[in-house]
Design a protein around this motif. Structure first.
Motif, PDB file in Angstrom:
ATOM      1  N   GLU A  59       0.861  -1.239  -0.230  1.00 29.64           N
ATOM      2  CA  GLU A  59      -0.050  -0.055  -0.144  1.00 29.64           C
ATOM      3  C   GLU A  59       0.593   1.460  -0.124  1.00 29.64           C
ATOM      4  OE1 GLU A  59      -3.551   2.487   2.409  1.00 29.64           O
ATOM      5  OE2 GLU A  59      -3.384   0.222   2.952  1.00 29.64           O
ATOM      6  N   ASP A  60       2.037   1.351   0.753  1.00 33.50           N
ATOM      7  CA  ASP A  60       2.643   2.398   0.712  1.00 33.50           C
ATOM      8  C   ASP A  60       3.088   2.687  -0.813  1.00 33.50           C
ATOM      9  OD1 ASP A  60       4.563   0.326   0.616  1.00 33.50           O
ATOM     10  OD2 ASP A  60       6.017   1.341   1.696  1.00 33.50           O
ATOM     11  N   ARG A  61       3.525   1.978  -1.600  1.00 32.56           N
ATOM     12  CA  ARG A  61       3.947   2.063  -2.719  1.00 32.56           C
ATOM     13  C   ARG A  61       2.848   2.429  -3.909  1.00 32.56           C
ATOM     14  NH1 ARG A  61       7.285  -3.177  -2.304  1.00 32.56           N
ATOM     15  NH2 ARG A  61       8.902  -2.136  -1.301  1.00 32.56           N
ATOM     16  N   LEU A  62       1.623   1.790  -3.588  1.00 33.45           N
ATOM     17  CA  LEU A  62       0.565   2.400  -4.383  1.00 33.45           C
ATOM     18  C   LEU A  62       0.092   3.711  -3.900  1.00 33.45           C
ATOM     19  CD1 LEU A  62      -1.865  -0.805  -3.808  1.00 33.45           C
ATOM     20  CD2 LEU A  62      -1.062   0.221  -6.245  1.00 33.45           C
ATOM     21  N   ARG A  63       0.084   4.009  -2.655  1.00 37.84           N
ATOM     22  CA  ARG A  63      -0.243   5.374  -2.134  1.00 37.84           C
ATOM     23  C   ARG A  63       0.502   6.652  -2.828  1.00 37.84           C
ATOM     24  NH1 ARG A  63      -4.752   7.286  -0.163  1.00 37.84           N
ATOM     25  NH2 ARG A  63      -4.897   5.101   0.974  1.00 37.84           N
ATOM     26  N   ILE A  64       1.727   6.160  -3.012  1.00 33.43           N
ATOM     27  CA  ILE A  64       2.595   7.259  -3.649  1.00 33.43           C
ATOM     28  C   ILE A  64       2.310   7.415  -5.047  1.00 33.43           C
ATOM     29  CG2 ILE A  64       5.080   7.566  -4.661  1.00 33.43           C
ATOM     30  CD1 ILE A  64       6.046   6.017  -2.301  1.00 33.43           C
ATOM     31  N   LEU A  65       1.808   6.339  -5.800  1.00 36.29           N
ATOM     32  CA  LEU A  65       1.364   6.484  -7.270  1.00 36.29           C
ATOM     33  C   LEU A  65       0.151   7.125  -7.356  1.00 36.29           C
ATOM     34  CD1 LEU A  65       3.047   3.124  -8.432  1.00 36.29           C
ATOM     35  CD2 LEU A  65       3.914   5.404  -8.685  1.00 36.29           C
ATOM     36  N   LEU A  66      -1.072   6.576  -6.407  1.00 42.30           N
ATOM     37  CA  LEU A  66      -2.239   7.213  -6.876  1.00 42.30           C
ATOM     38  C   LEU A  66      -2.380   8.640  -6.290  1.00 42.30           C
ATOM     39  CD1 LEU A  66      -4.068   4.165  -4.655  1.00 42.30           C
ATOM     40  CD2 LEU A  66      -4.265   4.639  -7.169  1.00 42.30           C
ATOM     41  N   ASP A  67      -1.484   9.134  -5.465  1.00 45.45           N
ATOM     42  CA  ASP A  67      -1.481  10.428  -5.118  1.00 45.45           C
ATOM     43  C   ASP A  67      -0.966  11.320  -6.443  1.00 45.45           C
ATOM     44  OD1 ASP A  67      -2.291  10.139  -2.873  1.00 45.45           O
ATOM     45  OD2 ASP A  67      -0.455  10.230  -1.631  1.00 45.45           O
TER      46      ASP A  67
END
Length: 163
Positions: free
Chosen positions: A88-96
């Motif tokens: 999720e921490d990697r996804l969050r960077i990208l979704l942002d």
């Protein structure tokens, strides 16, 4: 996935010119050419041997480099039907980093649609028609990918799924 650190900027620009400026056409052609010219072992070695290469895309910096690796990794696992979960921490960077300019670049039309993640607190868009999916599937959608049927829910989900 290895093109960014194997081709020089002039070679990449030359390939882009041959593709009449269409990045998707260019990368598809280069990938097909590489697949025909190299064994699976050689292709895997390109990635392994360059795992610590400091490459970043010409625009977007480190988040774009992360997006490159995550999205292309998901391209492979989604096509093979493998259940890979991106942290999720990697996804969050990208979704942002999802922005209208990126959606345009990848040819994504969210007119009337709001993306809503089922597995994390994230949504994007202001449309009245929600499309629900796992965050990593919505990330693929934002990067212009079509998803296998059944991965998205909502009235407009069919706009974003493949055959």
């Amino acid at each position: 996935m290895s093109m960014g650190f194997r081709l020089s900027l002039p070679a990449t620009l030359g390939e882009l010119l041959k593709a009449r400026g269409n990045l998707h056409r260019m990368t598809d052609r280069v990938a097909r050419r590489d697949a025909a010219a190299h064994t699976a072992t050689e292709l895997a070695a390109f990635l392994r041997d360059h795992a610590h290469h400091p490459w970043t895309p010409p625009v977007g910096g480190l988040p774009a480099a992360l997006g490159h690796d995550v999205v292309h990794g998901l391209d492979v696992t989604a096509a093979l039907g493998l259940d890979r979960r991106v942290p999720e921490d990697r996804l969050r960077i990208l979704l942002d980093t999802v922005r209208p300019s990126g959606l345009r670049f990848f040819g994504v039309d969210l007119t009337g649609v709001r993306l809503c993640a089922r597995d994390t607190d994230w949504s994007y868009g202001s449309g009245a028609e929600p499309v629900y999916g796992d965050a990593q599937d919505l990330l693929l959608l934002a990067f212009g990918r079509r998803l296998p049927p059944g991965r998205l829910r909502g009235g407009a989900a069919g706009r974003f799924t493949g055959r």
